[in-house]
Design a protein around this motif. Structure first.
Motif, PDB file in Angstrom:
ATOM      1  N   ALA A 176       0.838  -1.203   0.000  1.00 28.09           N
ATOM      2  CA  ALA A 176       0.000   0.000   0.000  1.00 28.09           C
ATOM      3  C   ALA A 176       0.871   1.250   0.000  1.00 28.09           C
ATOM      4  O   ALA A 176       0.567   2.230  -0.695  1.00 28.09           O
ATOM      5  CB  ALA A 176      -0.914  -0.010   1.226  1.00 28.09           C
ATOM      6  N   GLY A 177       1.951   1.222   0.754  1.00 28.07           N
ATOM      7  CA  GLY A 177       2.866   2.354   0.780  1.00 28.07           C
ATOM      8  C   GLY A 177       3.541   2.578  -0.560  1.00 28.07           C
ATOM      9  O   GLY A 177       3.740   3.728  -0.981  1.00 28.07           O
ATOM     10  N   GLU A 178       3.883   1.512  -1.235  1.00 28.19           N
ATOM     11  CA  GLU A 178       4.498   1.631  -2.553  1.00 28.19           C
ATOM     12  C   GLU A 178       3.526   2.272  -3.540  1.00 28.19           C
ATOM     13  O   GLU A 178       3.920   3.095  -4.368  1.00 28.19           O
ATOM     14  CB  GLU A 178       4.922   0.244  -3.061  1.00 28.19           C
ATOM     15  CG  GLU A 178       6.089  -0.377  -2.301  1.00 28.19           C
ATOM     16  CD  GLU A 178       7.397   0.313  -2.628  1.00 28.19           C
ATOM     17  OE1 GLU A 178       8.045  -0.059  -3.615  1.00 28.19           O
ATOM     18  OE2 GLU A 178       7.781   1.246  -1.885  1.00 28.19           O
ATOM     19  N   ARG A 179       2.256   1.908  -3.454  1.00 30.45           N
ATOM     20  CA  ARG A 179       1.262   2.482  -4.366  1.00 30.45           C
ATOM     21  C   ARG A 179       1.057   3.970  -4.110  1.00 30.45           C
ATOM     22  O   ARG A 179       0.908   4.750  -5.064  1.00 30.45           O
ATOM     23  CB  ARG A 179      -0.079   1.740  -4.226  1.00 30.45           C
ATOM     24  CG  ARG A 179      -0.066   0.317  -4.777  1.00 30.45           C
ATOM     25  CD  ARG A 179      -1.477  -0.239  -4.891  1.00 30.45           C
ATOM     26  NE  ARG A 179      -2.116  -0.364  -3.580  1.00 30.45           N
ATOM     27  CZ  ARG A 179      -2.042  -1.456  -2.816  1.00 30.45           C
ATOM     28  NH1 ARG A 179      -1.324  -2.493  -3.215  1.00 30.45           N
ATOM     29  NH2 ARG A 179      -2.671  -1.504  -1.648  1.00 30.45           N
ATOM     30  N   ARG A 180       1.057   4.388  -2.854  1.00 32.02           N
ATOM     31  CA  ARG A 180       0.821   5.802  -2.546  1.00 32.02           C
ATOM     32  C   ARG A 180       2.095   6.640  -2.633  1.00 32.02           C
ATOM     33  O   ARG A 180       2.049   7.860  -2.541  1.00 32.02           O
ATOM     34  CB  ARG A 180       0.171   5.947  -1.175  1.00 32.02           C
ATOM     35  CG  ARG A 180       1.095   5.782  -0.001  1.00 32.02           C
ATOM     36  CD  ARG A 180       0.423   6.179   1.313  1.00 32.02           C
ATOM     37  NE  ARG A 180      -0.550   5.203   1.733  1.00 32.02           N
ATOM     38  CZ  ARG A 180      -0.280   4.197   2.570  1.00 32.02           C
ATOM     39  NH1 ARG A 180       0.935   4.046   3.067  1.00 32.02           N
ATOM     40  NH2 ARG A 180      -1.208   3.362   2.916  1.00 32.02           N
ATOM     41  N   GLY A 181       3.249   5.968  -2.773  1.00 27.36           N
ATOM     42  CA  GLY A 181       4.515   6.691  -2.840  1.00 27.36           C
ATOM     43  C   GLY A 181       4.951   7.239  -1.504  1.00 27.36           C
ATOM     44  O   GLY A 181       5.752   8.181  -1.426  1.00 27.36           O
ATOM     45  N   PRO A 236      -5.030  13.769   6.840  1.00 32.82           N
ATOM     46  CA  PRO A 236      -5.390  15.022   6.162  1.00 32.82           C
ATOM     47  C   PRO A 236      -4.210  15.670   5.437  1.00 32.82           C
ATOM     48  O   PRO A 236      -4.400  16.370   4.439  1.00 32.82           O
ATOM     49  CB  PRO A 236      -5.894  15.919   7.308  1.00 32.82           C
ATOM     50  CG  PRO A 236      -6.322  14.973   8.375  1.00 32.82           C
ATOM     51  CD  PRO A 236      -5.374  13.831   8.290  1.00 32.82           C
ATOM     52  N   ALA A 237      -2.998  15.434   5.958  1.00 32.27           N
ATOM     53  CA  ALA A 237      -1.824  16.112   5.392  1.00 32.27           C
ATOM     54  C   ALA A 237      -0.939  15.168   4.584  1.00 32.27           C
ATOM     55  O   ALA A 237       0.174  15.544   4.208  1.00 32.27           O
ATOM     56  CB  ALA A 237      -1.013  16.749   6.518  1.00 32.27           C
ATOM     57  N   ALA A 238      -1.404  13.957   4.284  1.00 34.80           N
ATOM     58  CA  ALA A 238      -0.557  12.934   3.665  1.00 34.80           C
ATOM     59  C   ALA A 238       0.088  13.401   2.356  1.00 34.80           C
ATOM     60  O   ALA A 238       1.284  13.196   2.133  1.00 34.80           O
ATOM     61  CB  ALA A 238      -1.359  11.660   3.435  1.00 34.80           C
ATOM     62  N   ARG A 239      -0.690  14.049   1.492  1.00 34.63           N
ATOM     63  CA  ARG A 239      -0.133  14.490   0.210  1.00 34.63           C
ATOM     64  C   ARG A 239       0.927  15.568   0.402  1.00 34.63           C
ATOM     65  O   ARG A 239       1.972  15.548  -0.260  1.00 34.63           O
ATOM     66  CB  ARG A 239      -1.253  14.996  -0.703  1.00 34.63           C
ATOM     67  CG  ARG A 239      -2.176  13.893  -1.191  1.00 34.63           C
ATOM     68  CD  ARG A 239      -3.182  14.433  -2.202  1.00 34.63           C
ATOM     69  NE  ARG A 239      -4.052  13.379  -2.692  1.00 34.63           N
ATOM     70  CZ  ARG A 239      -5.014  13.574  -3.594  1.00 34.63           C
ATOM     71  NH1 ARG A 239      -5.230  14.793  -4.089  1.00 34.63           N
ATOM     72  NH2 ARG A 239      -5.770  12.553  -3.992  1.00 34.63           N
ATOM     73  N   LEU A 240       0.662  16.494   1.306  1.00 36.67           N
ATOM     74  CA  LEU A 240       1.630  17.552   1.583  1.00 36.67           C
ATOM     75  C   LEU A 240       2.889  16.965   2.208  1.00 36.67           C
ATOM     76  O   LEU A 240       4.011  17.356   1.854  1.00 36.67           O
ATOM     77  CB  LEU A 240       1.012  18.591   2.514  1.00 36.67           C
ATOM     78  CG  LEU A 240       1.939  19.739   2.951  1.00 36.67           C
ATOM     79  CD1 LEU A 240       2.452  20.514   1.750  1.00 36.67           C
ATOM     80  CD2 LEU A 240       1.215  20.654   3.931  1.00 36.67           C
ATOM     81  N   VAL A 241       2.711  16.016   3.122  1.00 37.52           N
ATOM     82  CA  VAL A 241       3.856  15.368   3.758  1.00 37.52           C
ATOM     83  C   VAL A 241       4.704  14.647   2.720  1.00 37.52           C
ATOM     84  O   VAL A 241       5.937  14.735   2.732  1.00 37.52           O
ATOM     85  CB  VAL A 241       3.374  14.380   4.847  1.00 37.52           C
ATOM     86  CG1 VAL A 241       4.523  13.488   5.317  1.00 37.52           C
ATOM     87  CG2 VAL A 241       2.791  15.136   6.034  1.00 37.52           C
ATOM     88  N   ARG A 242       4.026  13.941   1.799  1.00 36.86           N
ATOM     89  CA  ARG A 242       4.771  13.229   0.755  1.00 36.86           C
ATOM     90  C   ARG A 242       5.569  14.202  -0.103  1.00 36.86           C
ATOM     91  O   ARG A 242       6.750  13.972  -0.389  1.00 36.86           O
ATOM     92  CB  ARG A 242       3.802  12.434  -0.136  1.00 36.86           C
ATOM     93  CG  ARG A 242       4.503  11.665  -1.264  1.00 36.86           C
ATOM     94  CD  ARG A 242       3.489  10.922  -2.115  1.00 36.86           C
ATOM     95  NE  ARG A 242       2.558  11.845  -2.749  1.00 36.86           N
ATOM     96  CZ  ARG A 242       1.450  11.464  -3.404  1.00 36.86           C
ATOM     97  NH1 ARG A 242       1.150  10.173  -3.496  1.00 36.86           N
ATOM     98  NH2 ARG A 242       0.655  12.354  -3.961  1.00 36.86           N
ATOM     99  N   SER A 243       4.937  15.299  -0.508  1.00 34.02           N
ATOM    100  CA  SER A 243       5.616  16.296  -1.340  1.00 34.02           C
ATOM    101  C   SER A 243       6.831  16.879  -0.616  1.00 34.02           C
ATOM    102  O   SER A 243       7.914  17.024  -1.200  1.00 34.02           O
ATOM    103  CB  SER A 243       4.633  17.401  -1.719  1.00 34.02           C
ATOM    104  OG  SER A 243       5.277  18.417  -2.460  1.00 34.02           O
ATOM    105  N   ARG A 244       6.667  17.195   0.648  1.00 34.47           N
ATOM    106  CA  ARG A 244       7.773  17.772   1.414  1.00 34.47           C
ATOM    107  C   ARG A 244       8.906  16.777   1.600  1.00 34.47           C
ATOM    108  O   ARG A 244      10.088  17.128   1.477  1.00 34.47           O
ATOM    109  CB  ARG A 244       7.266  18.261   2.777  1.00 34.47           C
ATOM    110  CG  ARG A 244       6.456  19.555   2.704  1.00 34.47           C
ATOM    111  CD  ARG A 244       5.968  19.968   4.076  1.00 34.47           C
ATOM    112  NE  ARG A 244       5.360  21.303   4.059  1.00 34.47           N
ATOM    113  CZ  ARG A 244       4.715  21.832   5.079  1.00 34.47           C
ATOM    114  NH1 ARG A 244       4.588  21.145   6.210  1.00 34.47           N
ATOM    115  NH2 ARG A 244       4.191  23.044   4.992  1.00 34.47           N
TER     116      ARG A 244
END
Length: 261
Positions: free
Chosen positions: A189-194, A236-244
């Protein structure tokens, strides 16, 4: 735990005993007498006395007025040297501290050390819950930390299974994954979400997320960068956390390349 089957044929017993003494003293912040050390290390009092005297002379243990021994200042010097060696170029530490200051979240750097996942650098952020265990050298709970998951994701499934069997899957909290099957599904699951993550798996109320910095052929050169934040903030912040984290990973790579040049 040491593997008796892996004991080298040329093991120097006196060195091994001295290290056992040092470990015993290190686990007893209130100090130990020579007799207590001997009992814990399963050594004779005479042998223990000579080992303790040598360690005290070298500064690795210190004798207090009540006759007990505690770790000496030389240990602190060796720890500082270990932290510097683990962290790598000073620019890497600067990248982590800048990321922690900008986001408010503690940032962590993990890598394989001796084939085991270890935390090698930490920059604390004011918005992150404090985790006293997260210090350079921490090598427990790879299955329950995001940086551990990110690094284990670089292995084959067979290699991961062997790692989990060798080091176990301690249940830190009720949310900790404790079977290889659930762990494999989580890694996928982590691999799919990056983004590898865990929410309350290592500590209740705390979440960590991580991405791979480098996945080189050499296991010991693989790196992962992670951050810690309150558990309620993760999804809630997963996408922002990934980008950072991806940006921090690129900055770490650039810092290492610049240092190598």
């Amino acid at each position: 735990m040491r593997d008796p089957l892996a004991e080298p044929s040329d093991l120097i017993r006196s060195v091994s005993r001295a290290l056992r003494v040092l470990e015993a003293v290190g686990r007893a912040p209130r100090g130990l007498t020579v007799k207590q050390i001997a009992r814990r290390c399963e050594l004779t009092v005479a042998t223990t006395y000579h080992l303790v005297r040598t360690l005290a002379y070298e500064g690795y243990v210190s004798r207090r007025e009540d006759g007990t021994y505690v770790v000496g200042l030389e240990i602190a010097d060796r720890f500082r040297e270990l932290v510097v060696a683990f962290r790598g170029p000073s620019a890497v530490g600067e990248v982590l501290h800048r990321a922690a200051a900008d986001s408010g979240h503690s940032h962590l750097l993990g890598r394989f050390v001796g084939g085991r996942v270890a935390l090698t650098a930490v920059a604390e952020g004011v918005r992150s819950p404090r985790l006293d265990e997260f210090v350079p050298g921490f090598d427990d709970g790879a299955h329950a930390t995001a940086f551990g998951k990110a690094l284990l994701a670089t292995l084959t499934s067979d290699q991961r299974l062997r790692y989990l069997k060798d080091w176990g899957m301690r249940p830190f909290t009720p949310s900790t994954l404790t079977t290889p099957e659930t762990f494999e599904a989580d890694i996928a699951a982590g691999e799919r979400r990056g983004l590898q993550m865990e929410i309350g798996q290592f500590r209740g109320g705390v979440a960590t997320a991580a991405v791979v910095v480098t996945a080189e052929r050499d296991l010991e050169r693989r790196l992962a960068v992670a951050c810690a934040l309150p558990a309620a903030d993760m999804m809630p912040a997963a996408r922002l956390v990934r980008s950072r984290l991806q940006a921090v990973a690129r900055a770490v790579t650039e810092a290492m390349v610049a240092d190598a040049a």
